[in-house]
Design an enzyme around this catalytic site. Sequence first.
Site, PDB file in Angstrom:
ATOM      1  N   GLY A 134      36.023  57.594  58.821  1.00 19.36           N
ATOM      2  CA  GLY A 134      36.936  57.016  57.853  1.00 19.36           C
ATOM      3  C   GLY A 134      37.887  57.989  57.194  1.00 19.36           C
ATOM      4  O   GLY A 134      38.796  57.565  56.473  1.00 19.36           O
ATOM      5  N   GLU A 135      37.713  59.284  57.417  1.00 26.90           N
ATOM      6  CA  GLU A 135      38.640  60.260  56.844  1.00 26.90           C
ATOM      7  C   GLU A 135      40.016  60.142  57.510  1.00 26.90           C
ATOM      8  O   GLU A 135      40.118  59.802  58.691  1.00 26.90           O
ATOM      9  CB  GLU A 135      38.098  61.680  57.015  1.00 26.90           C
ATOM     10  CG  GLU A 135      36.833  61.952  56.214  1.00 26.90           C
ATOM     11  CD  GLU A 135      36.295  63.358  56.439  1.00 26.90           C
ATOM     12  OE1 GLU A 135      36.956  64.137  57.168  1.00 26.90           O
ATOM     13  OE2 GLU A 135      35.214  63.668  55.909  1.00 26.90           O
ATOM     14  N   ARG A 170      49.358  47.218  37.456  1.00 26.76           N
ATOM     15  CA  ARG A 170      48.929  46.278  36.422  1.00 26.76           C
ATOM     16  C   ARG A 170      47.997  46.928  35.407  1.00 26.76           C
ATOM     17  O   ARG A 170      47.806  46.397  34.309  1.00 26.76           O
ATOM     18  CB  ARG A 170      48.257  45.066  37.076  1.00 26.76           C
ATOM     19  CG  ARG A 170      49.234  44.101  37.710  1.00 26.76           C
ATOM     20  CD  ARG A 170      48.553  42.990  38.466  1.00 26.76           C
ATOM     21  NE  ARG A 170      48.007  43.439  39.739  1.00 26.76           N
ATOM     22  CZ  ARG A 170      47.505  42.627  40.667  1.00 26.76           C
ATOM     23  NH1 ARG A 170      47.460  41.327  40.438  1.00 26.76           N
ATOM     24  NH2 ARG A 170      47.034  43.103  41.802  1.00 26.76           N
ATOM     25  N   ASP A 192      55.587  33.487  32.461  1.00 26.64           N
ATOM     26  CA  ASP A 192      54.863  33.820  31.232  1.00 26.64           C
ATOM     27  C   ASP A 192      55.841  34.477  30.263  1.00 26.64           C
ATOM     28  O   ASP A 192      56.988  34.767  30.613  1.00 26.64           O
ATOM     29  CB  ASP A 192      53.659  34.736  31.508  1.00 26.64           C
ATOM     30  CG  ASP A 192      54.037  35.959  32.342  1.00 26.64           C
ATOM     31  OD1 ASP A 192      55.125  36.527  32.118  1.00 26.64           O
ATOM     32  OD2 ASP A 192      53.252  36.337  33.233  1.00 26.64           O
ATOM     33  N   LYS A 230      51.258  30.217  29.109  1.00 30.21           N
ATOM     34  CA  LYS A 230      49.966  30.156  29.790  1.00 30.21           C
ATOM     35  C   LYS A 230      49.022  31.183  29.186  1.00 30.21           C
ATOM     36  O   LYS A 230      49.429  32.089  28.455  1.00 30.21           O
ATOM     37  CB  LYS A 230      50.130  30.404  31.291  1.00 30.21           C
ATOM     38  CG  LYS A 230      50.478  31.846  31.674  1.00 30.21           C
ATOM     39  CD  LYS A 230      50.616  32.012  33.169  1.00 30.21           C
ATOM     40  CE  LYS A 230      50.910  33.471  33.520  1.00 30.21           C
ATOM     41  NZ  LYS A 230      51.151  33.673  34.953  1.00 30.21           N
ATOM     42  N   ARG A 244      45.343  33.603  30.271  1.00 28.92           N
ATOM     43  CA  ARG A 244      44.480  34.069  31.345  1.00 28.92           C
ATOM     44  C   ARG A 244      43.057  34.247  30.813  1.00 28.92           C
ATOM     45  O   ARG A 244      42.772  35.243  30.142  1.00 28.92           O
ATOM     46  CB  ARG A 244      44.976  35.395  31.919  1.00 28.92           C
ATOM     47  CG  ARG A 244      46.239  35.270  32.760  1.00 28.92           C
ATOM     48  CD  ARG A 244      46.522  36.566  33.510  1.00 28.92           C
ATOM     49  NE  ARG A 244      47.684  36.439  34.363  1.00 28.92           N
ATOM     50  CZ  ARG A 244      47.681  35.957  35.595  1.00 28.92           C
ATOM     51  NH1 ARG A 244      46.532  35.519  36.102  1.00 28.92           N
ATOM     52  NH2 ARG A 244      48.781  35.894  36.310  1.00 28.92           N
ATOM     53  N   ASP A 300      59.183  36.191  39.400  1.00 36.88           N
ATOM     54  CA  ASP A 300      58.158  37.144  38.956  1.00 36.88           C
ATOM     55  C   ASP A 300      58.297  38.413  39.784  1.00 36.88           C
ATOM     56  O   ASP A 300      59.021  38.436  40.789  1.00 36.88           O
ATOM     57  CB  ASP A 300      56.759  36.539  39.119  1.00 36.88           C
ATOM     58  CG  ASP A 300      55.768  37.075  38.088  1.00 36.88           C
ATOM     59  OD1 ASP A 300      56.080  38.101  37.439  1.00 36.88           O
ATOM     60  OD2 ASP A 300      54.695  36.480  37.926  1.00 36.88           O
TER      61      ASP A 300
END
Length: 315
Positions: free
Chosen positions: A42-43, A100, A173, A196, A198, A222
């Site tokens: 996986g490297e 985010r 939003d 809205k 969340r 958005d």
Amino acid sequence: MNVHGKSIKVLHCNANKDLAKDIAFNLGIPVGDAQVNTFSNGEIGVSINESIRGADVFVVQSTCAPVNENLMELLIMIDALKRASAGRINAVIPFYGYARQDRKSKSREPITAKLVANLIEAAGADRVITMDLHAPQIQGFFDIPVDHLYAAPLIVNYFINKKLDDIVVVSPDVGGVTRARALATKLDAPLAIIDKRRPKPNVSEVMNIIGDIADKDCIIIDDMVDTAGSVVNAAKVLKDMGAKEIYVACTHPVLSGPAFERIRDSLIKELIVANTIPIPAGKPADKIKVLSVAPLFAEAIKRIYEGLSLSKLFD
């Protein structure tokens, strides 16, 4: 392309191969010869198969899903370029992952957007070129230049060419009002806002619609669509309140989990996205219209390379 004896190279990792090729095509140069491979454990390994000594190198890589793997590919590529004596290393990140998490919304949370900025700088990047950050203030997380591009001109032109008669731009939003107002101004259209809440991540509940949407075509705008739950719910509420056709426009088609199926089965007429994140093959994408940002990134790269202003690209 060669300015003052300094060559330009466009390389890519594995997230945005087609976009990188389109950017290079718009610049009139070939894509640089580099490979990103994975060892059996996986490297990640990077091979740069041409000289980039002294070159102005632009490496294209979105940190989209698989986010951590794509981020590591970018960091390792930057390190390889630094050790190969590249003149300047420009990280072209059409979609900036972890954006985010740009602040602490409650105790004992990380600010991962800042951590990623630190990693990119530590790897050796001299500049970042990105598009429609989830939070524009993330530019301030870097101590190197950040060129923040916008897909709005492409979206505006798309809807102007559609010649829709009676439209209203809808912010999904309160936080997206600035983005929606800018689009509404360009389209000379009124603005509506979805109120809205969340209750938990990736779950939203529409509480109210502020503005007149009855008998109008609605354009929900958005920066990204993730699981599509919010926009699908919003489209249903808008329809229930008398809207005609529902269009959704966003820059980044994150489209994780059940997003494709939700959009296919929803009341959304069309989802307009940029190709900052590739649409996976085999997904139900009949309602999705993809706009290419390659010419915009190519023009930005050309101007950076030649030491010209980028302000024209924001008009």
